[in-house]
Write a protein that holds these residues in place. Structure first.
Motif, mmCIF file in Angstrom:
data_model
loop_
_atom_site.group_PDB
_atom_site.id
_atom_site.type_symbol
_atom_site.label_atom_id
_atom_site.label_comp_id
_atom_site.label_asym_id
_atom_site.label_seq_id
_atom_site.Cartn_x
_atom_site.Cartn_y
_atom_site.Cartn_z
ATOM 1 N N LYS A 197 6.690 8.065 -11.602
ATOM 2 C CA LYS A 197 6.319 9.169 -11.795
ATOM 3 C C LYS A 197 6.106 10.173 -10.543
ATOM 4 O O LYS A 197 6.230 9.505 -9.383
ATOM 5 N N PRO A 198 6.156 11.431 -10.491
ATOM 6 C CA PRO A 198 6.124 12.117 -9.384
ATOM 7 C C PRO A 198 4.956 11.828 -8.340
ATOM 8 O O PRO A 198 4.916 11.672 -7.229
ATOM 9 N N GLU A 199 3.781 11.392 -9.121
ATOM 10 C CA GLU A 199 2.468 10.718 -8.508
ATOM 11 C C GLU A 199 2.841 9.673 -7.849
ATOM 12 O O GLU A 199 1.918 9.236 -6.971
ATOM 13 N N ASP A 200 3.722 9.023 -8.106
ATOM 14 C CA ASP A 200 4.026 7.599 -7.125
ATOM 15 C C ASP A 200 4.516 8.182 -5.766
ATOM 16 O O ASP A 200 5.052 6.956 -4.938
ATOM 17 N N VAL A 253 4.662 7.126 1.159
ATOM 18 C CA VAL A 253 5.434 6.281 1.983
ATOM 19 C C VAL A 253 4.652 4.937 1.508
ATOM 20 O O VAL A 253 3.471 4.819 1.525
ATOM 21 N N TYR A 254 5.507 3.826 1.341
ATOM 22 C CA TYR A 254 5.179 2.664 0.767
ATOM 23 C C TYR A 254 5.277 1.552 2.001
ATOM 24 O O TYR A 254 6.021 1.391 2.627
ATOM 25 N N TYR A 255 4.053 1.013 2.283
ATOM 26 C CA TYR A 255 4.008 0.132 3.485
ATOM 27 C C TYR A 255 3.493 -1.406 2.806
ATOM 28 O O TYR A 255 2.771 -1.784 1.996
ATOM 29 N N CYS A 256 4.184 -2.304 3.476
ATOM 30 C CA CYS A 256 3.859 -3.718 3.156
ATOM 31 C C CYS A 256 2.815 -4.298 4.101
ATOM 32 O O CYS A 256 3.087 -3.918 5.551
ATOM 33 N N ALA A 257 2.344 -5.261 3.757
ATOM 34 C CA ALA A 257 0.979 -5.804 4.849
ATOM 35 C C ALA A 257 1.050 -7.293 4.550
ATOM 36 O O ALA A 257 1.210 -7.736 3.454
ATOM 37 N N ALA A 258 0.385 -8.140 5.706
ATOM 38 C CA ALA A 258 0.574 -9.501 5.615
ATOM 39 C C ALA A 258 -0.788 -9.848 6.137
ATOM 40 O O ALA A 258 -1.224 -9.331 7.216
ATOM 41 N N ASP A 259 -1.333 -11.008 5.758
ATOM 42 C CA ASP A 259 -2.517 -11.710 6.305
ATOM 43 C C ASP A 259 -2.736 -13.227 5.741
ATOM 44 O O ASP A 259 -1.988 -13.318 4.786
ATOM 45 N N ARG A 260 -3.837 -13.712 6.075
ATOM 46 C CA ARG A 260 -3.973 -15.043 5.711
ATOM 47 C C ARG A 260 -4.477 -15.284 4.172
ATOM 48 O O ARG A 260 -4.069 -16.078 3.488
ATOM 49 N N THR A 261 -5.213 -14.278 3.973
ATOM 50 C CA THR A 261 -5.981 -14.442 2.428
ATOM 51 C C THR A 261 -5.317 -12.800 2.055
ATOM 52 O O THR A 261 -5.393 -11.868 2.694
ATOM 53 N N PHE A 308 0.961 -1.177 -0.155
ATOM 54 C CA PHE A 308 0.031 -0.150 -0.056
ATOM 55 C C PHE A 308 0.893 1.290 -0.096
ATOM 56 O O PHE A 308 1.902 1.163 0.359
ATOM 57 N N ARG A 309 0.352 2.377 -0.351
ATOM 58 C CA ARG A 309 0.912 3.747 -0.226
ATOM 59 C C ARG A 309 0.169 4.725 0.303
ATOM 60 O O ARG A 309 -1.079 4.615 0.130
ATOM 61 N N GLN A 310 0.785 5.839 0.739
ATOM 62 C CA GLN A 310 0.102 6.896 1.243
ATOM 63 C C GLN A 310 0.965 8.112 1.285
ATOM 64 O O GLN A 310 2.050 8.276 1.675
ATOM 65 N N ALA A 311 0.250 9.021 0.266
ATOM 66 C CA ALA A 311 0.907 10.490 -0.089
ATOM 67 C C ALA A 311 0.339 11.282 1.115
ATOM 68 O O ALA A 311 -0.356 11.062 1.749
ATOM 69 N N PRO A 312 1.256 12.271 1.154
ATOM 70 C CA PRO A 312 1.020 13.518 1.959
ATOM 71 C C PRO A 312 -0.444 13.817 1.683
ATOM 72 O O PRO A 312 -0.851 14.518 0.699
ATOM 73 N N GLY A 313 -1.256 14.013 2.847
ATOM 74 C CA GLY A 313 -2.654 14.640 2.803
ATOM 75 C C GLY A 313 -3.688 13.701 2.207
ATOM 76 O O GLY A 313 -4.654 14.123 1.727
#
Length: 122
Positions: free
Chosen positions: A87-90, A93-101, A37-42
């Motif tokens: 691209k600049p719009e990329d 902050v990039y996050y990795c995540a995990a779960d069973r499915t 996942f990712r989260q850009a400012p604002g």
């Protein structure tokens, strides 16, 4: 419990590439699906890509399809995100995540890393 640690972020010019890694530790014996996942400012955190335990299925947000590739090495308990044609719009902050499915929603994942910053300059 599963601990996730991302690495590989940085500053890159538009059109460049980065390869993010996410190493899992702790209770990695279970078959975990992984996501980015990712989260850009604002902005809200958004789905980028996901992969099943077997790597048989991968999923991408439309905004990154054809430019990003998710993969994993279960022997190393690591998932990767190869990002090309950035691209600049990329920038986010990039996050990795995990779960069973596998899932494409934030609520679909119980375990999260601390994030790694990706900045794309124009």
């Amino acid at each position: 419990q599963v601990q996730l640690s991302e690495s590989g972020g940085g500053l890159v010019q538009a059109g460049g590439s980065l390869n993010l890694s996410c190493a899992a530790s702790g209770r990695t014996g279970s078959t975990l699906a992984m996501g980015w996942f990712r989260q850009a400012p604002g902005k809200e955190r958004e789905f980028v890509a996901a992969i099943t335990w077997s790597s048989r299925s991968t999923y991408y947000a439309n905004s990154v399809k054809g430019r990003f590739t998710i993969s994993r090495d279960n022997a190393k308990n690591t998932v990767y995100l190869q990002m090309n044609s950035l691209k600049p719009e990329d920038t986010a902050v990039y996050y990795c995540a995990a779960d069973r499915t596998v899932a494409s929603t934030i609520k679909g994942y119980d375990y999260w890393g601390q994030g790694t910053q990706v900045t794309v300059s124009s």
